[in-house]
Design an enzyme around this catalytic site. Structure first.
Site, short mmCIF file in Angstrom:
data_model
loop_
_atom_site.label_atom_id
_atom_site.label_comp_id
_atom_site.label_asym_id
_atom_site.label_seq_id
_atom_site.Cartn_x
_atom_site.Cartn_y
_atom_site.Cartn_z
N LYS A 112 0.82 -1.22 0.00
CA LYS A 112 0.00 0.00 0.00
C LYS A 112 0.85 1.27 0.00
CE LYS A 112 -4.28 -1.92 1.61
NZ LYS A 112 -5.49 -1.77 2.37
N LYS A 194 -4.58 -10.27 -5.18
CA LYS A 194 -5.92 -10.47 -4.61
C LYS A 194 -6.93 -9.48 -5.17
CE LYS A 194 -5.94 -7.44 -0.64
NZ LYS A 194 -6.81 -7.16 0.46
N LYS A 197 -10.56 -3.74 -3.09
CA LYS A 197 -11.44 -2.56 -3.21
C LYS A 197 -10.72 -1.43 -3.92
CE LYS A 197 -13.17 -2.86 1.47
NZ LYS A 197 -12.16 -2.49 2.46
#
Ligand code: AQP
Length: 329
Positions: A112, A194, A197
């Site tokens: 991230k 994965k 969102k």
């Protein structure tokens, strides 16, 4: 006495079938057996930039998704993280217990933070400490999460064990509950990562509120592997991922799923999988409309009061053990 579970999701973006299959589905299944706490982790959400008005509405919308998924507020405690300030207080204490090196090893921060630690927010770096606080405040026995949270859970266990060793028995050391199937649903576009969102390519994720047309289109565009067989083959992650989604949506066994597609092509396989997802989501999408913002606020207020009482008890114990005692008490 029932054992306790705690889990949560961030009110960011739209929840996808990965969130449902990896986490929410198991929360619903476990809520009868365990005393359950399900949190809307809005303090975690601000580790990346959020629009204030959107975050506010998303927090209520996520509560709606929890309930439509089958979380029963009569059985489970549903609340918003920021309503229980003990989460932030315990996070500070645990940040004094955690080591920099431990946090530097967290792969989610690397992902991230896009590998640029200089520019990444400090909150993004200490995110796993806040998560540890969420869990340990409730003396949680079991934490149902997807595969991506396993490393954070291990850190939580380490912090609890270290605190107990240094200050005396205080926290229950929680166990992860990671489902054997569905713990890592992959992107339909990049089946090496994965479903997420925050994926910039919305075609990679099937959102819980996607309409039938969108779902059909996304499955049509889904990336496949070379070959023609439709089997659970580790070396062909795109097909295995689609087949896993089909299995979890239909409730069939792995053998039944493979048998269902013998001699059929990828086109047919994608259409049938899309139909299974659409059918599965139909009643869920209907239930989402059942709850007004007012209803949700009431449920969340009741949940926060219950959560706060337990959280304060743990924090009082932590402060007493550490000698953190102010003049006021
Ligand atoms: N792809 C996934 N497969 C299975 N489980 C998943 N979870 C997330 N993605 C998958 C699980 O969903 C729960 C709630 O997730 P979160 O809101 O904390 O978000 P996250 O883990 O950071 O992942 P997202 O949903 O993809 O969000 P972004 O894009 O913001 O990273 C957790 O139990 C998680 O394991």
């Amino acid at each position: 006495m029932k054992k306790r579970i705690f889990s949560g999701a961030q009110p960011t973006g739209e929840l996808h079938i990965g969130n449902y299959l990896g986490a929410l589905k198991n929360w619903v299944a476990l809520q009868d057996e365990y005393e359950s706490f399900f949190c809307i982790v809005n303090l975690h959400a601000v580790t990346l930039p959020q629009k204030p008005e959107v975050l506010k509405q998303k927090s209520l919308d996520l509560a709606r998704i929890y309930l439509a998924s089958g979380i029963n507020p009569e059985k489970s405690t549903v609340f918003i993280q920021s309503d229980v300030s003990e989460h932030a207080e315990l996070a500070w204490i645990l940040s004094c217990v955690a080591r920099m090196g431990e946090l530097e090893r967290m792969t989610q921060f690397k992902d991230k933070g896009k590998g640029n630690a200089e520019r990444a927010g400090v909150g993004l770096f200490t995110y796993p400490i806040l998560m540890a606080a969420d869990i340990l405040l409730y003396q949680t026995d079991l934490v149902p999460v997807g595969q991506d949270q396993k490393q954070h859970l291990e850190l939580t266990r380490d912090l609890a064990t270290r605190f107990n060793r240094d200050f005396g028995e205080t926290f229950v050391v929680p166990e992860p509950f990671i489902p054997p199937i569905g713990a890592n649903i992959l992107s339909l576009q990049e089946p090496t990562k994965k479903m997420s969102k925050s994926d910039e390519n919305a075609n990679g994720s099937i959102f819980l509120l996607d309409d039938a047309d969108t779902i059909t289109k996304k499955f049509k565009k889904a990336v496949t592997d070379s070959g023609t067989e439709i089997t659970f083959d580790e070396s062909r992650p795109a097909i295995k991922n689609l087949l896993t989604i089909y299995q979890l949506m239909t409730g069939k066994t792995a053998e039944e799923c493979e048998a269902n597609f013998v001699g059929k092509g990828y086109g047919h396989f994608k259409t049938e999988t899309a139909e299974a997802v659409i059918e599965f989501l139909k009643p869920f999408q209907q239930r989402v409309k059942d709850y007004s913002d007012e209803d949700l606020r009431e449920i969340l207020k009741t949940g926060a009061a219950k959560a706060r009482a337990i959280a304060r008890e743990t924090l009082t114990d932590v402060y007493a053990k550490m000698g953190i005692v102010g003049a006021a008490n």
